[in-house]
Design an enzyme around this catalytic site. Structure first.
Site, PDB file in Angstrom:
ATOM      1  N   GLU A  10       0.857  -1.190   0.000  1.00 51.91           N
ATOM      2  CA  GLU A  10       0.000   0.000   0.000  1.00 51.91           C
ATOM      3  C   GLU A  10       0.890   1.235   0.000  1.00 51.91           C
ATOM      4  OE1 GLU A  10      -1.466   0.127   4.535  1.00 51.91           O
ATOM      5  OE2 GLU A  10      -1.720  -1.812   3.580  1.00 51.91           O
ATOM      6  N   LYS A  65       2.717   4.615   1.143  1.00 51.98           N
ATOM      7  CA  LYS A  65       3.079   5.188   2.443  1.00 51.98           C
ATOM      8  C   LYS A  65       2.662   6.651   2.401  1.00 51.98           C
ATOM      9  CE  LYS A  65       6.732   5.433   5.870  1.00 51.98           C
ATOM     10  NZ  LYS A  65       6.499   6.778   6.330  1.00 51.98           N
ATOM     11  N   ASP A  69       2.021  10.451   3.365  1.00 52.55           N
ATOM     12  CA  ASP A  69       2.868  11.420   4.059  1.00 52.55           C
ATOM     13  C   ASP A  69       1.998  12.373   4.870  1.00 52.55           C
ATOM     14  OD1 ASP A  69       5.129  12.629   4.882  1.00 52.55           O
ATOM     15  OD2 ASP A  69       5.578  13.626   2.986  1.00 52.55           O
ATOM     16  N   TYR A  74      -5.132   2.132   8.173  1.00 52.50           N
ATOM     17  CA  TYR A  74      -4.306   1.001   7.735  1.00 52.50           C
ATOM     18  C   TYR A  74      -4.086  -0.083   8.778  1.00 52.50           C
ATOM     19  CZ  TYR A  74      -0.816   4.323   9.578  1.00 52.50           C
ATOM     20  OH  TYR A  74      -0.137   5.229  10.345  1.00 52.50           O
ATOM     21  N   LYS A  83      11.102   3.500   0.590  1.00 50.84           N
ATOM     22  CA  LYS A  83      10.947   4.951   0.439  1.00 50.84           C
ATOM     23  C   LYS A  83      11.288   5.413  -0.979  1.00 50.84           C
ATOM     24  CE  LYS A  83      10.661   7.586   3.593  1.00 50.84           C
ATOM     25  NZ  LYS A  83      10.933   7.972   4.967  1.00 50.84           N
ATOM     26  N   CYS A 125      16.178  45.018 -19.205  1.00 55.37           N
ATOM     27  CA  CYS A 125      16.240  43.657 -19.753  1.00 55.37           C
ATOM     28  C   CYS A 125      17.702  43.207 -19.803  1.00 55.37           C
ATOM     29  CB  CYS A 125      15.635  43.642 -21.152  1.00 55.37           C
ATOM     30  SG  CYS A 125      15.909  42.090 -22.014  1.00 55.37           S
ATOM     31  N   CYS A 131      18.583  42.911 -23.898  1.00 53.98           N
ATOM     32  CA  CYS A 131      18.633  44.033 -24.845  1.00 53.98           C
ATOM     33  C   CYS A 131      18.729  45.382 -24.137  1.00 53.98           C
ATOM     34  CB  CYS A 131      17.421  44.004 -25.774  1.00 53.98           C
ATOM     35  SG  CYS A 131      15.897  44.489 -24.962  1.00 53.98           S
ATOM     36  N   CYS A 153      10.224  43.024 -20.332  1.00 52.88           N
ATOM     37  CA  CYS A 153      11.113  43.812 -21.166  1.00 52.88           C
ATOM     38  C   CYS A 153      10.252  44.567 -22.174  1.00 52.88           C
ATOM     39  CB  CYS A 153      12.074  42.860 -21.880  1.00 52.88           C
ATOM     40  SG  CYS A 153      12.816  43.564 -23.358  1.00 52.88           S
ATOM     41  N   CYS A 184      14.130  42.999 -28.995  1.00 54.68           N
ATOM     42  CA  CYS A 184      14.874  42.170 -28.026  1.00 54.68           C
ATOM     43  C   CYS A 184      15.147  40.790 -28.623  1.00 54.68           C
ATOM     44  CB  CYS A 184      14.059  42.039 -26.744  1.00 54.68           C
ATOM     45  SG  CYS A 184      14.800  40.928 -25.553  1.00 54.68           S
TER      46      CYS A 184
HETATM   47  S1  IVH Z   1       1.717   0.790   9.162  1.00 56.62           S
HETATM   48  C1  IVH Z   1       3.037  -1.441  12.477  1.00 56.62           C
HETATM   49  N1  IVH Z   1       0.964   1.719   6.824  1.00 56.62           N
HETATM   50  O1  IVH Z   1       4.567   5.623   8.515  1.00 56.62           O
HETATM   51  C2  IVH Z   1       3.199  -0.470  11.419  1.00 56.62           C
HETATM   52  N2  IVH Z   1       2.153   3.167   8.286  1.00 56.62           N
HETATM   53  O2  IVH Z   1       7.283   5.171   9.489  1.00 56.62           O
HETATM   54  C3  IVH Z   1       2.437   0.739  11.680  1.00 56.62           C
HETATM   55  N3  IVH Z   1       2.477   5.406   7.417  1.00 56.62           N
HETATM   56  O3  IVH Z   1       3.899   6.105  11.909  1.00 56.62           O
HETATM   57  C4  IVH Z   1       2.369   1.630  10.545  1.00 56.62           C
HETATM   58  N4  IVH Z   1       1.412   5.104   5.519  1.00 56.62           N
HETATM   59  O4  IVH Z   1       2.460   7.331  10.217  1.00 56.62           O
HETATM   60  C5  IVH Z   1       1.609   1.987   7.981  1.00 56.62           C
HETATM   61  N5  IVH Z   1       0.198   2.418   4.766  1.00 56.62           N
HETATM   62  C6  IVH Z   1       0.838   2.680   5.910  1.00 56.62           C
HETATM   63  C7  IVH Z   1       1.378   3.937   6.194  1.00 56.62           C
HETATM   64  C8  IVH Z   1       2.051   4.145   7.396  1.00 56.62           C
HETATM   65  C9  IVH Z   1       2.067   5.970   6.281  1.00 56.62           C
HETATM   66  C10 IVH Z   1       3.262   6.123   8.448  1.00 56.62           C
HETATM   67  C11 IVH Z   1       2.708   6.014   9.832  1.00 56.62           C
HETATM   68  C12 IVH Z   1       3.819   5.475  10.676  1.00 56.62           C
HETATM   69  C13 IVH Z   1       5.018   5.768   9.837  1.00 56.62           C
HETATM   70  C14 IVH Z   1       6.127   4.798  10.125  1.00 56.62           C
END
Ligand code: IVH
Length: 676
Positions: A115, A117, A119, A227, A320, A414, A417, A432, A438
């Site tokens: 899935e 990650k 932010d 999640y 990452k 400019c 020119c 300009c 120019c």
């Molecule tokens: S699972 C046991 N799933 O990443 C694992 N974390 O670096 C618990 N995060 O504190 C986290 N997307 O804030 C999980 N699909 C995802 C995530 C996710 C973002 C963040 C979360 C966690 C941090 C860990």
């Protein structure tokens, strides 16, 4: 008059209806009723609650608007710690991770779920008897802050769990984030108010959750994907928590939570790398920020077997993405001159690797942006490059600022020119005033003229245009048609064959269309779609040239600014001269034959465009449909005759299906254009 008991019953029904529509709107992204119908129901509930405050409950949909202002946030100890993830930065590390799992699970088969990650910020939601009672930030994993008031304002989080078979106590964990669109809007508002802009959506989301006044949080666009789960206490065997991660996610969805739509089961290392690549490729298109992907062992018993080390599970890892923000030195600020004379400051950077490529230049937009960010030459700066977007200087690192630094000011002449540079009206950029005197503006005008969607002169690249202007072989666009191969072979890296091909391409470009020709002239704010509308409306260049702004504004989608630009352009003697020279050198286009509007193939048809198109931009598609006689509308109704649905079409497509309206894909649309 209904009795209080009857009203209370009615309030419950309203809760149910409103929660149902809220869920469809915010979680499923699939609203069923128009906003004003929802608002009516909402007002009904508000009216009853105003007269009978005793009927207000914590899970009432009216209770998401924020309430009292806090002095500080209470600390919350997590009954079950909130873990973090170990990070990997290469596919080899993922291979090692999978190998480790294989060893830990004694070579039994296992499935992986991937899935994105997200932010944002990790949040734990606690539900007791189905009611949201507490929301806490992750903090250090053991202790976080109680941000319940603010989290209650997030519309995609249920205040009461949906359905009936939920555990007595349930902790739901996930990521709160600010969608990119909402972030851009919020920052515009911040800047208009004279407040500081947030550096990125994650900081903005953190700022919202840390608002002591939840009314402010309520006004900000936060969202959440769930999640995992934390503490669970069941009362009934039917409520048993499922034995795989994917089933848990499904269960969370059934209780009303939003889960990432990108969750995928994988069965090999190869597939995990494909998943990573495909999400990375789509990163900039996703409506929220992500900084990698997460792989998790699917089976809960197997997760238990793999166990933990320190604060991170051994059954999961984050792969990452390359950083999108890095720090480097701003070596200098150069000023570039565009086709219309706009001066753009460009940051020259110490080369730095960001989001997978080496960056040496970044845009600084204009003087206001430089002032707002207070960026100075020799500063260490944060540079951001997201997706295919042009790299940008986010801010200086003030703690590293050299002592004698001074604020930067754009030149008032400019740099090419030396004509005066002016800031006209409220424009952000200075320009300009040299016009076609120019060389920089002339070069850009010629590049535009030759570009694919304009005259489409194959082989006339930017570098060559620069050489031709610098050596004074050409002065303006009309000189292109007097070039010969002897001129061309004297240019760098130009062989006989290329010169011959270019001459052929220039010759070929003479046969064009009125719309392309108009677009190629580079009139300010006359893009392809406007050029097409103008050509279709006036049908001859002479009519366009001699029409005054008011007449030009009769063309669909042409407003006063564009009208004025067109009139001004054609009233300049040197433009007239260049156009005459172009026509004299043989540029021509087929006559546009006036058809009675009711003879057009799409005459009277109401068409809606939805989803994203890949072959044409939407304005162009719209202009072509109008050209064929259609009326292009923004919303689907029973009166719609045809819906053209590109990729990822959403609610409009659904509605078209419901109303049994003819649907066409982009290929169908292109075939339609082709045959007409
Ligand atoms: S699972 C046991 N799933 O990443 C694992 N974390 O670096 C618990 N995060 O504190 C986290 N997307 O804030 C999980 N699909 C995802 C995530 C996710 C973002 C963040 C979360 C966690 C941090 C860990």
């Amino acid at each position: 008059m209904p009795s209080v008991a009857e009203l209370s019953q009615h309030v419950k029904v309203l809760h149910e209806i409103l929660n149902y529509h809220n869920h469809r709107y915010y979680v499923l992204d699939d609203p069923e009723i128009p906003d004003n119908e929802y608002d009516k129901l909402f007002r009904q509930l508000e009216d009853i609650e105003k007269d009978y405050p005793e009927l207000i409950t914590l899970d009432s949909p009216t209770q998401r608007v924020g309430g009292k202002v806090l002095d500080n946030f209470e600390q919350v100890t997590h009954q079950m710690p909130m873990l973090s993830l170990s990070n990997a930065f290469s596919s080899e590390e993922i291979e090692e991770f999978l190998q480790r799992i294989d060893d830990l699970l004694e070579h039994n088969e296992f499935a992986i779920v991937a899935e994105p990650k997200l932010d944002g910020l990790a949040i734990s939601l606690r539900y007791e008897n189905g009611l949201l009672v507490q929301a806490a930030t992750r903090g250090d994993g053991q202790t976080g802050e109680n941000v319940t008031q603010n989290v209650r304002t997030i519309q995609s989080i249920p205040l009461r769990l949906r359905g009936l078979n939920y555990p007595k106590i349930l902790e739901v964990r996930g990521e709160v984030f600010m969608p990119k669109k909402g972030f851009t809007k919020l920052n515009e508002l911040q800047i208009n108010k004279g407040d500081k802009a947030f550096a990125n959506p994650r900081n903005a989301a953190a700022g919202c959750l840390r608002q002591l006044d939840s009314k402010i949080a309520a006004s900000r666009p936060l969202d959440m994907f769930c999640y995992s789960i934390g503490v669970v206490e069941q009362t009934h065997p039917d409520e048993a928590i499922k034995d795989s991660h994917r089933q848990i996610l499904k269960q969370l969805q059934s209780w009303g939570f939003a889960v990432s739509p990108e969750v995928k089961r994988l069965s090999s290392w190869q597939e995990s790398i494909e998943y990573y690549d495909s999400i990375l490729a789509r990163r900039s298109e996703l409506p929220y920020e992500i900084d990698g992907v997460v792989y998790k062992v699917d089976n809960i018993a197997q997760q238990g077997k793999a166990g933990f080390i320190s604060r991170a599970p051994r059954w999961a890892i984050a792969h990452k993405f390359p950083a999108e923000e890095v720090m480097t030195r701003l070596l200098n600020i150069d000023v570039q001159v565009g086709r219309t004379g706009a001066l753009t400051p460009v940051a020259r950077l110490e080369p730095v690797f960001v989001a997978g490529v080496t960056v040496t230049n970044a845009t600084l937009h204009n003087q206001d942006e430089i002032d707002r960010k207070d960026v100075r030459i020799a500063d260490m700066v944060i540079v951001r490059r997201a997706g295919d977007v042009i790299p940008e200087v986010v801010k200086p690192v003030l703690s590293e600022r050299p002592e004698q630094s001074i604020p930067y000011s754009m030149p008032d002449h400019c740099p090419i020119c030396d004509s005066l540079a002016e800031r006209i009206n409220d424009e952000a950029k200075s320009r300009c005033t040299g016009g076609l005197y120019c060389p920089a503006q002339r070069k850009e005008a010629i590049k535009h003229f030759a570009s694919r969607k304009a005259m489409d002169i194959d082989g006339l690249g930017d570098k060559l245009v620069e050489q031709l202007v610098d050596t004074e072989l050409i002065h303006d666009i009309s000189d292109l048609f007097h070039l010969n191969d002897i001129h061309l072979v004297s240019m760098e890296r130009m062989g006989d064959k290329s010169a011959e091909n270019l001459i052929k391409a220039i010759e070929k470009s003479k046969k064009t269309t009125l719309a392309r020709f108009l677009y190629s002239l580079g009139i300010r704010e006359v893009g392809e779609a406007t050029a097409l509308s103008l050509a279709n409306y006036f049908k001859t260049l002479d009519l366009i040239k001699t029409s005054q702004s008011e007449v030009v504004q009769e063309v669909p989608d042409v407003g006063p600014v564009v009208g004025h630009n067109i009139e001004t352009f054609f009233s300049q003697p040197h433009n007239e001269e260049v156009i005459n020279k172009l026509i004299a050198s043989g540029i021509h286009w087929p006559e546009i034959i006036a058809k009675e509007s009711n003879e057009l193939p799409l005459a009277g048809k109401v068409i809606v465009l939805t989803g994203s198109l890949s072959l044409l931009n939407r304005n162009e598609a719209k202009a072509r449909l109008i050209e064929l006689g259609a009326k292009v509308s923004g919303s689907v109704s029973k009166k719609t005759d045809l819906v053209i649905a590109g990729e990822k079409a959403g609610s409009k497509l659904k509605k078209a299906e419901e109303f049994n309206i003819e649907i066409m894909d982009e290929a169908g649309m292109m075939a339609l254009f082709e045959s007409n």
